[in-house]
Motif scaffolding. Structure first.
Motif, PDB file in Angstrom:
ATOM      1  N   ASP A 146       0.750  -0.730   0.014  1.00 13.03           N
ATOM      2  CA  ASP A 146       0.104   0.226   0.114  1.00 13.03           C
ATOM      3  C   ASP A 146       0.638   1.707  -0.072  1.00 13.03           C
ATOM      4  O   ASP A 146       0.724   2.498  -0.661  1.00 13.03           O
ATOM      5  N   SER A 147       1.729   0.802   0.913  1.00 14.48           N
ATOM      6  CA  SER A 147       2.627   2.442   0.950  1.00 14.48           C
ATOM      7  C   SER A 147       3.356   2.714  -0.391  1.00 14.48           C
ATOM      8  O   SER A 147       4.213   3.398  -1.030  1.00 14.48           O
ATOM      9  N   TRP A 148       3.914   2.010  -1.026  1.00  7.49           N
ATOM     10  CA  TRP A 148       5.065   2.236  -2.680  1.00  7.49           C
ATOM     11  C   TRP A 148       3.572   2.020  -3.677  1.00  7.49           C
ATOM     12  O   TRP A 148       4.255   2.725  -4.500  1.00  7.49           O
ATOM     13  N   ILE A 149       2.505   1.789  -3.521  1.00 12.05           N
ATOM     14  CA  ILE A 149       1.862   2.658  -4.381  1.00 12.05           C
ATOM     15  C   ILE A 149       1.210   3.631  -4.327  1.00 12.05           C
ATOM     16  O   ILE A 149       1.640   4.775  -5.461  1.00 12.05           O
ATOM     17  N   ALA A 150       1.031   3.732  -3.292  1.00 13.46           N
ATOM     18  CA  ALA A 150       0.966   5.691  -2.525  1.00 13.46           C
ATOM     19  C   ALA A 150       2.353   6.399  -2.895  1.00 13.46           C
ATOM     20  O   ALA A 150       1.885   7.469  -3.637  1.00 13.46           O
ATOM     21  N   TRP A 151       3.602   5.988  -2.827  1.00  9.37           N
ATOM     22  CA  TRP A 151       4.411   6.519  -3.838  1.00  9.37           C
ATOM     23  C   TRP A 151       4.463   6.867  -4.809  1.00  9.37           C
ATOM     24  O   TRP A 151       4.740   7.674  -5.037  1.00  9.37           O
ATOM     25  N   HIS A 152       4.496   5.597  -5.388  1.00 11.87           N
ATOM     26  CA  HIS A 152       4.509   5.965  -7.356  1.00 11.87           C
ATOM     27  C   HIS A 152       3.217   7.220  -7.741  1.00 11.87           C
ATOM     28  O   HIS A 152       3.722   7.585  -8.251  1.00 11.87           O
ATOM     29  N   ARG A 153       2.375   7.172  -6.886  1.00  8.84           N
ATOM     30  CA  ARG A 153       1.097   8.157  -7.289  1.00  8.84           C
ATOM     31  C   ARG A 153       1.753   9.239  -6.623  1.00  8.84           C
ATOM     32  O   ARG A 153       1.471  10.249  -6.896  1.00  8.84           O
ATOM     33  N   ALA A 154       2.840   9.805  -5.524  1.00  6.20           N
ATOM     34  CA  ALA A 154       2.881  11.084  -5.757  1.00  6.20           C
ATOM     35  C   ALA A 154       4.013  11.642  -6.539  1.00  6.20           C
ATOM     36  O   ALA A 154       4.518  12.743  -6.864  1.00  6.20           O
ATOM     37  N   LEU A 155       5.313  10.690  -6.675  1.00  7.49           N
ATOM     38  CA  LEU A 155       5.556  10.996  -7.759  1.00  7.49           C
ATOM     39  C   LEU A 155       5.327  11.399  -8.813  1.00  7.49           C
ATOM     40  O   LEU A 155       6.214  12.350  -9.608  1.00  7.49           O
ATOM     41  N   ARG A 156       4.413  11.190  -9.700  1.00 10.39           N
ATOM     42  CA  ARG A 156       3.978  11.973 -10.312  1.00 10.39           C
ATOM     43  C   ARG A 156       3.778  13.523 -10.035  1.00 10.39           C
ATOM     44  O   ARG A 156       3.983  14.633 -11.558  1.00 10.39           O
ATOM     45  N   THR A 157       3.357  13.718  -9.427  1.00 17.39           N
ATOM     46  CA  THR A 157       3.375  15.637  -8.698  1.00 17.39           C
ATOM     47  C   THR A 157       4.866  16.225  -8.613  1.00 17.39           C
ATOM     48  O   THR A 157       4.756  16.800  -7.799  1.00 17.39           O
ATOM     49  N   GLN A 158       5.863  15.403  -7.428  1.00 16.67           N
ATOM     50  CA  GLN A 158       7.264  15.654  -6.958  1.00 16.67           C
ATOM     51  C   GLN A 158       8.118  16.127  -8.331  1.00 16.67           C
ATOM     52  O   GLN A 158       8.119  15.634  -8.965  1.00 16.67           O
ATOM     53  N   SER A 159       8.737  17.472  -7.595  1.00 17.17           N
ATOM     54  CA  SER A 159       9.944  17.790  -7.995  1.00 17.17           C
ATOM     55  C   SER A 159      10.744  16.617  -7.723  1.00 17.17           C
ATOM     56  O   SER A 159      11.080  15.400  -6.951  1.00 17.17           O
ATOM     57  N   PHE A 160      11.759  16.903  -8.805  1.00 18.18           N
ATOM     58  CA  PHE A 160      13.296  16.446  -8.755  1.00 18.18           C
ATOM     59  C   PHE A 160      13.791  15.235  -7.092  1.00 18.18           C
ATOM     60  O   PHE A 160      13.598  14.667  -6.105  1.00 18.18           O
ATOM     61  N   ALA A 161      14.117  16.773  -6.129  1.00 14.91           N
ATOM     62  CA  ALA A 161      14.365  16.751  -5.157  1.00 14.91           C
ATOM     63  C   ALA A 161      13.343  16.285  -3.650  1.00 14.91           C
ATOM     64  O   ALA A 161      13.990  15.095  -3.066  1.00 14.91           O
ATOM     65  N   GLU A 162      11.724  16.511  -4.246  1.00 13.14           N
ATOM     66  CA  GLU A 162      11.199  15.913  -3.663  1.00 13.14           C
ATOM     67  C   GLU A 162      11.254  14.433  -3.719  1.00 13.14           C
ATOM     68  O   GLU A 162      10.416  13.468  -2.575  1.00 13.14           O
ATOM     69  N   ARG A 163      11.263  13.640  -4.728  1.00 17.97           N
ATOM     70  CA  ARG A 163      11.013  12.098  -5.057  1.00 17.97           C
ATOM     71  C   ARG A 163      12.394  11.813  -4.155  1.00 17.97           C
ATOM     72  O   ARG A 163      12.161  10.688  -3.457  1.00 17.97           O
ATOM     73  N   ALA A 164      13.207  12.658  -4.626  1.00 13.18           N
ATOM     74  CA  ALA A 164      14.792  11.673  -3.612  1.00 13.18           C
ATOM     75  C   ALA A 164      14.519  12.024  -2.199  1.00 13.18           C
ATOM     76  O   ALA A 164      14.870  11.204  -1.903  1.00 13.18           O
ATOM     77  N   ALA A 165      13.949  12.782  -1.968  1.00  8.48           N
ATOM     78  CA  ALA A 165      13.780  12.628  -0.507  1.00  8.48           C
ATOM     79  C   ALA A 165      12.808  11.749   0.374  1.00  8.48           C
ATOM     80  O   ALA A 165      12.651  10.654   1.270  1.00  8.48           O
ATOM     81  N   SER A 166      11.733  11.026  -0.414  1.00  9.38           N
ATOM     82  CA  SER A 166      10.516  10.435  -0.444  1.00  9.38           C
ATOM     83  C   SER A 166      11.174   9.199  -0.688  1.00  9.38           C
ATOM     84  O   SER A 166      10.227   8.063  -0.149  1.00  9.38           O
ATOM     85  N   SER A 167      12.028   9.037  -1.351  1.00 10.21           N
ATOM     86  CA  SER A 167      12.350   7.292  -1.283  1.00 10.21           C
ATOM     87  C   SER A 167      12.975   6.447  -1.307  1.00 10.21           C
ATOM     88  O   SER A 167      13.212   5.016  -1.932  1.00 10.21           O
ATOM     89  N   ASP A 168      13.676   6.705  -0.804  1.00  5.06           N
ATOM     90  CA  ASP A 168      15.035   6.163   0.734  1.00  5.06           C
ATOM     91  C   ASP A 168      14.015   4.557   0.768  1.00  5.06           C
ATOM     92  O   ASP A 168      15.128   3.520   0.327  1.00  5.06           O
ATOM     93  N   GLN A 169      13.085   4.327   1.659  1.00  2.00           N
ATOM     94  CA  GLN A 169      12.876   3.176   1.609  1.00  2.00           C
ATOM     95  C   GLN A 169      12.501   2.048   0.260  1.00  2.00           C
ATOM     96  O   GLN A 169      11.912   0.568   0.291  1.00  2.00           O
ATOM     97  N   PHE A 170      11.823   2.553  -0.899  1.00  2.23           N
ATOM     98  CA  PHE A 170      11.929   2.294  -1.755  1.00  2.23           C
ATOM     99  C   PHE A 170      12.962   1.806  -3.279  1.00  2.23           C
ATOM    100  O   PHE A 170      13.032   1.284  -4.826  1.00  2.23           O
ATOM    101  N   LEU A 171      13.804   2.643  -2.373  1.00  5.30           N
ATOM    102  CA  LEU A 171      15.193   2.361  -4.418  1.00  5.30           C
ATOM    103  C   LEU A 171      16.145   1.068  -3.839  1.00  5.30           C
ATOM    104  O   LEU A 171      16.197   0.322  -2.696  1.00  5.30           O
ATOM    105  N   PRO A 172      16.184   0.638  -4.530  1.00  6.16           N
ATOM    106  CA  PRO A 172      17.009  -1.188  -4.743  1.00  6.16           C
ATOM    107  C   PRO A 172      18.706  -0.198  -3.643  1.00  6.16           C
ATOM    108  O   PRO A 172      19.465   1.109  -3.660  1.00  6.16           O
ATOM    109  N   PRO A 173      19.587  -1.594  -3.682  1.00  6.72           N
ATOM    110  CA  PRO A 173      20.536  -1.015  -2.768  1.00  6.72           C
ATOM    111  C   PRO A 173      21.494  -0.204  -3.760  1.00  6.72           C
ATOM    112  O   PRO A 173      21.901  -0.809  -4.570  1.00  6.72           O
ATOM    113  N   GLY A 174      22.394   0.531  -3.364  1.00  5.45           N
ATOM    114  CA  GLY A 174      23.876   0.914  -3.507  1.00  5.45           C
ATOM    115  C   GLY A 174      22.918   2.131  -4.902  1.00  5.45           C
ATOM    116  O   GLY A 174      24.090   2.767  -4.949  1.00  5.45           O
TER     117      GLY A 174
END
Length: 198
Positions: free
Chosen positions: A60-88
């Motif tokens: 559920d949180s992964w789906i909400a993250w995808h929806r939020a990305l659509r309207t975010q700036s790059f800085a906002e995307r980077a700040a909200s994405s830690d738990q969903f980004l792959p290693p490295g």
């Protein structure tokens, strides 16, 4: 790459007349393991129908993250994405991270209406044994999230008719993103050399 590599391999197996060679980067393959698989139904039933405890909340949180990305700036995307980004990803060049997050923002969530909650790893043997053209299989380090272990890769290599296995030590599942400079040149040189030979 990943599930896309599964598609490429299936096309090569089903339509050999259309494919001269196939490059597979960390395909999501597993040897079938019967009921011992982490995706087996009995185990899911024991966990309340979830592939692992807490999966529904995570999804559920992964789906909400995808929806939020659509309207975010790059800085906002980077700040909200830690738990969903792959290693490295902390080592990726900024341009690579921007491209990855933009791709996630464009992901069509309607796909989730027609696929399982979590796909089981795909068995490889029946596909690999039918591929007539040369195969280049690129793998990484499973401790960093790569999908194919060295032992599994060696089994795959033993089953194909023509192929080459290249393992990038310390590379994650997203090896094409994290390799840059001389490392990226090496990656591309391996692919080009393989394609020039076939």
């Amino acid at each position: 790459f990943s599930n896309g590599a599964l598609t490429a391999a299936q096309v090569a197996a089903d339509y050999p007349q259309l494919v001269r060679a196939v490059v597979l980067e960390d395909a999501s393959w597993r040897e079938p393991s019967g009921q011992s698989s982490q995706f087996a139904r009995p185990q899911m039933a024991e966990q309340g129908g979830e592939p692992w405890p807490g999966y529904t909340a995570w999804r559920d949180s992964w789906i909400a993250w995808h929806r939020a990305l659509r309207t975010q700036s790059f800085a906002e995307r980077a700040a909200s994405s830690d738990q969903f980004l792959p290693p490295g990803t902390s080592d990726w060049p900024e341009e690579e991270l921007m491209t990855h997050l933009e791709a996630q923002a464009q992901f069509n969530l309607a796909v989730l209406d027609v696929v399982p909650p979590i796909p089981a790893p795909s068995p490889w043997r029946g596909t690999v044994e039918r591929i007539e053209c040369p195969i280049l299989l690129l793998t990484g380090d499973t401790s960093r999230g790569a999908g194919i272990s060295q032992q599994e890769a060696e089994k795959i290599a033993a089953a194909w008719k023509h192929g080459r296995l290249v393992t990038f030590e310390n590379a994650s599942h997203f090896m094409h993103h994290e390799r840059h400079g001389e490392q990226f040149d090496q990656f591309i040189d391996i692919v080009k050399a393989f394609l020039n030979e076939v």
